[in-house]
Design an enzyme around this catalytic site. Structure first.
Site, short mmCIF file in Angstrom:
data_model
loop_
_atom_site.label_atom_id
_atom_site.label_comp_id
_atom_site.label_asym_id
_atom_site.label_seq_id
_atom_site.Cartn_x
_atom_site.Cartn_y
_atom_site.Cartn_z
N SER A 133 0.84 -1.21 0.00
CA SER A 133 0.00 0.00 0.00
C SER A 133 0.87 1.26 0.00
O SER A 133 0.50 2.27 -0.59
CB SER A 133 -0.90 0.02 1.24
OG SER A 133 -1.65 -1.15 1.33
N GLU A 243 -7.08 3.19 -13.55
CA GLU A 243 -6.91 1.79 -13.15
C GLU A 243 -8.04 1.33 -12.25
O GLU A 243 -8.59 0.24 -12.39
CB GLU A 243 -5.60 1.62 -12.38
CG GLU A 243 -4.37 1.73 -13.24
CD GLU A 243 -3.11 1.90 -12.39
OE1 GLU A 243 -2.16 2.49 -12.91
OE2 GLU A 243 -3.09 1.45 -11.22
C1 LIG Z 1 -3.51 -11.65 -7.11
C2 LIG Z 1 -2.75 -10.39 -6.91
C3 LIG Z 1 -2.25 -9.72 -8.02
C4 LIG Z 1 -1.47 -8.57 -7.83
N1 LIG Z 1 -0.91 -7.98 -8.92
C5 LIG Z 1 0.01 -6.99 -8.73
C6 LIG Z 1 0.79 -6.47 -9.81
O1 LIG Z 1 0.61 -6.86 -10.97
N2 LIG Z 1 1.70 -5.53 -9.55
C7 LIG Z 1 1.94 -5.05 -8.29
O2 LIG Z 1 2.80 -4.22 -8.12
N3 LIG Z 1 1.21 -5.50 -7.24
C8 LIG Z 1 0.26 -6.46 -7.43
N4 LIG Z 1 -0.45 -6.95 -6.37
C9 LIG Z 1 -0.22 -6.39 -5.04
C10 LIG Z 1 -1.39 -5.61 -4.48
O3 LIG Z 1 -1.59 -4.40 -5.18
C11 LIG Z 1 -1.09 -5.38 -2.97
O4 LIG Z 1 -1.24 -6.66 -2.37
C12 LIG Z 1 -1.99 -4.38 -2.32
O5 LIG Z 1 -1.70 -3.08 -2.79
C13 LIG Z 1 -1.83 -4.39 -0.78
O6 LIG Z 1 -0.50 -4.32 -0.43
P1 LIG Z 1 0.13 -5.37 0.63
O7 LIG Z 1 -0.24 -6.72 0.15
O8 LIG Z 1 1.55 -5.07 0.81
O9 LIG Z 1 -0.66 -5.10 1.96
P2 LIG Z 1 -0.22 -4.06 3.11
O10 LIG Z 1 0.07 -2.73 2.48
O11 LIG Z 1 0.83 -4.67 3.95
O12 LIG Z 1 -1.57 -3.97 3.94
C14 LIG Z 1 -1.96 -4.93 4.92
C15 LIG Z 1 -3.29 -4.49 5.52
O13 LIG Z 1 -3.11 -3.18 6.11
C16 LIG Z 1 -4.06 -2.31 5.56
N5 LIG Z 1 -3.48 -0.95 5.47
C17 LIG Z 1 -2.31 -0.60 4.87
N6 LIG Z 1 -2.14 0.73 4.98
C18 LIG Z 1 -3.21 1.20 5.64
C19 LIG Z 1 -3.64 2.51 6.06
N7 LIG Z 1 -2.92 3.59 5.76
N8 LIG Z 1 -4.80 2.63 6.72
C20 LIG Z 1 -5.56 1.55 7.01
N9 LIG Z 1 -5.23 0.30 6.65
C21 LIG Z 1 -4.07 0.13 5.96
C22 LIG Z 1 -4.37 -2.85 4.18
O14 LIG Z 1 -5.61 -2.39 3.69
C23 LIG Z 1 -4.38 -4.34 4.47
O15 LIG Z 1 -5.63 -4.69 5.01
C24 LIG Z 1 -1.26 -8.07 -6.53
C25 LIG Z 1 -1.80 -8.72 -5.42
C26 LIG Z 1 -2.52 -9.88 -5.60
C27 LIG Z 1 -3.03 -10.59 -4.38
#
Ligand SMILES: Cc1cc2nc3c(=O)[nH]c(=O)nc-3n(C[C@H](O)[C@H](O)[C@H](O)COP(=O)(O)OP(=O)(O)OC[C@H]3O[C@@H](n4cnc5c(N)ncnc54)[C@H](O)[C@@H]3O)c2cc1C
Length: 381
Positions: A133, A243
Site C-alpha cells: 500500500s 486503473e
Molecule cells: C492476485 C494479486 C495480483 C497482484 N498484482 C500486482 C501487480 O501486478 N503488480 C503489483 O505491483 N502489485 C500487485 N499486487 C499487489 C497488491 O496491489 C497489494 O497486495 C496491495 O496493494 C496491498 O499491499 P500489501 O499486500 O503489501 O498489503 P499491506 O500494504 O501490507 O496492507 C496490509 C493491511 O493493512 C491495511 N493498510 C495498509 N495501509 C493502511 C492505512 N494507511 N490505513 C488503514 N489500513 C491500511 C491494508 O488495507 C491491508 O488490510 C497483486 C496482489 C494480488 C493478491
C-alpha cells in the site's frame, strides 16, 4: 432495469466479436489453464489479432485508436465469463498506458505495437515483500552508473510475472527523497540478472501467473527511464483513477454475472416440492442484490462517462472501486448460498468467482486505502 446509454452500434458489434472470442478461445480451456497456473502465450497473440489488447491505443502505435468503451467491453465480457486468467487489464490499462502517456518516442515505438499485437506481454512491478500500500517504502534500488542503471531488489505478487517480456518497474533512484525518490524504469526480461521466482500459489485466480520477480544487479540503459527521474509517484498517481475505474468495470460485470447464474439456478432447483425461487427468502435476497447491483451499474457508467471526458476525480474512482468490489463480494457470497452444496463445487462458476473475487478488495489499492483516500478528501480539503 435502467437502460445503459453509453454504447452505440459499433460498440455492440465489437461486443459480439469479443463475446465470441471469449466463448471460443478462453472459456473451453480455462479450467485446464487453472491447473497449469498460466494461460498460453498463443492466447495473447490471438487476443491481439482480435483487438482485445490495448483497444484505445492510438493508430500511430499500432492500435485501433478506439474510445475507452472498447476496453470496457473487453473487461465486461471477460468478467461475464468468469475468465480470470488472462492479465489483459494490467498489460493494456497500466503498462501500455504508462508508456503511451509518459514514455519516450523510442520506448513507444519499441513496445506499443508489440503490446497491441500480443507479441510482448507487460507486467507492472510495484509491490515488494515489505511494501504494498505504501509505494514510497519500496526498497528496489536503481543506481545510475554512467549511461546505465544498475537495479537490485525484489517484487512480489506481480501479475503476468511468468509470461512478461517487459516490466515497468518501480525503483528508488533516491532513497532519501521519499515519494520523490521513486522512478519507473523498463526492464526487459532478457536482461542478465533478471530472474522469475515462483508462480505463487493463490486461493483463486488460478490461471493467472502472479509471481515473484528478482533483480540481481540488472543493468539497463538510462533510456529505459519512463518520464523524469523521481517522477514515478506522480506517474502512478496520474493513472490511478483510470486503473481503479477499470477494476470497478470488471467487478460490477462479475456481480451481474453472478446474479444471472443464480437466478437461472434457483428457477430450476427444487426443495420441499417447490422451486427455490418460490421461497420468499430467495426472492428477497435476490431482489436486494439486484437493486444494489443496479445502483452500482448506474454509478460505474456515470464514472465511465466522466473518465472519457477527462473529468473523473481520483476520489470518485476510489468510491467506484470500494463500492463495486465490496458489493461483488457480498453478491457472490449470498448467491453461492442459494446454490447450496453445488455452490461449493469448483465446477460451478459461482464457486470459482467466490475465490476469484476476494482479491478485488485487496489488489489495486485495498478497501482500507480507498476509504483513506475518500476520507482525506472529506476532512482535509
Ligand atoms: C492476485 C494479486 C495480483 C497482484 N498484482 C500486482 C501487480 O501486478 N503488480 C503489483 O505491483 N502489485 C500487485 N499486487 C499487489 C497488491 O496491489 C497489494 O497486495 C496491495 O496493494 C496491498 O499491499 P500489501 O499486500 O503489501 O498489503 P499491506 O500494504 O501490507 O496492507 C496490509 C493491511 O493493512 C491495511 N493498510 C495498509 N495501509 C493502511 C492505512 N494507511 N490505513 C488503514 N489500513 C491500511 C491494508 O488495507 C491491508 O488490510 C497483486 C496482489 C494480488 C493478491
Amino acid at each position: 432495469m435502467i437502460p445503459r446509454t453509453l454504447f452505440d452500434e459499433d460498440h455492440a458489434i465489437f461486443r459480439t466479436a469479443v463475446r465470441r472470442f471469449v466463448d471460443t478461445e478462453i472459456v473451453p480451456f480455462h479450467a485446464g489453464w487453472e491447473k497449469q497456473g498460466v494461460v498460453p502465450r498463443e492466447l495473447w497473440r490471438k487476443a491481439g489479432e482480435a483487438g482485445l489488447l490495448c483497444p484505445s491505443m492510438p493508430e500511430q502505435f499500432g492500435g485501433a485508436g478506439a474510445d475507452f468503451l472498447y476496453s470496457v467491453i473487453v473487461y465486461e465480457e471477460l468478467g461475464r465469463a468468469g475468465a480470470s486468467g488472462p492479465g489483459f487489464h494490467v498489460h493494456s490499462e497500466m503498462v501500455a498506458t504508462y508508456i503511451e502517456r509518459f514514455g519516450t518516442p523510442a520506448q513507444q515505438a519499441e513496445w506499443l505495437p508489440k503490446m497491441v499485437s500480443g507479441e510482448a506481454i507487460g507486467a507492472l512491478g510495484l509491490t515488494e515483500p515489505d511494501a504494498g500500500s505504501d509505494l514510497k517504502a519500496i526498497r528496489t534500488r536503481a543506481v545510475r552508473e554512467g549511461d546505465h542503471y544498475r537495479i537490485s531488489g525484489q517484487k512480489v505478487y506481480i501479475s503476468n510475472g511468468q509470461l512478461c517480456d517487459l516490466i515497468v518497474l518501480a525503483c528508488k533512484t533516491d532513497p532519501e527523497a521519499g515519494a520523490r525518490g521513486v522512478s519507473f524504469i523498463i526492464v526487459e526480461s532478457h536482461r542478465k540478472g533478471f530472474e522469475r521466482g515462483r508462480n505463487l500459489e493463490k486461493i483463486g485466480l488460478k490461471a493467472q501467473d502472479t509471481s515473484e520477480l528478482f533483480f540481481n544487479d540488472v543493468r539497463v540503459p538510462v533510456g529505459n527511464l519512463i518520464g523524469q527521474e523521481g517522477g514515478g509517484f506522480r506517474i502512478a498517481m496520474h493513472n490511478l483513477a483510470h486503473e481503479r475505474l477499470t477494476i470497478a468495470v470488471s467487478a460490477i460485470a462479475q456481480a451481474e454475472a453472478a446474479l444471472e447464474w443464480t437466478i437461472a439456478y434457483v428457477k430450476e432447483r427444487k426443495a420441499f416440492g417447490k422451486r427455490v425461487s418460490e421461497f420468499q427468502n430467495t426472492r428477497f435476497v435476490i431482489a436486494g442484490l439486484v437493486a444494489k447491483v443496479q445502483q452500482g451499474r448506474v454509478f460505474v457508467d456515470r464514472c465511465i462517462e466522466l473518465s472519457m471526458r477527462g473529468e473523473l476525480e481520483s476520489t470518485d474512482a476510489a468510491m467506484a472501486k470500494l463500492l463495486t468490489t465490496e458489493l461483488l463480494w457480498e453478491t457472490v457470497d449470498q448467491c453461492l448460498q442459494l446454490f447450496g452444496g453445488y455452490g461449493y463445487m469448483l465446477e460451478y462458476p459461482i464457486a470459482r468467482l467466490f475465490i476469484d473475487s476476494r482479491v478485488r478488495r485487496i489488489a489495486g489499492g485495498s478497501s482500507e486505502i480507498m476509504r483513506e483516500i475518500i476520507g482525506r478528501k472529506i476532512f482535509e480539503s
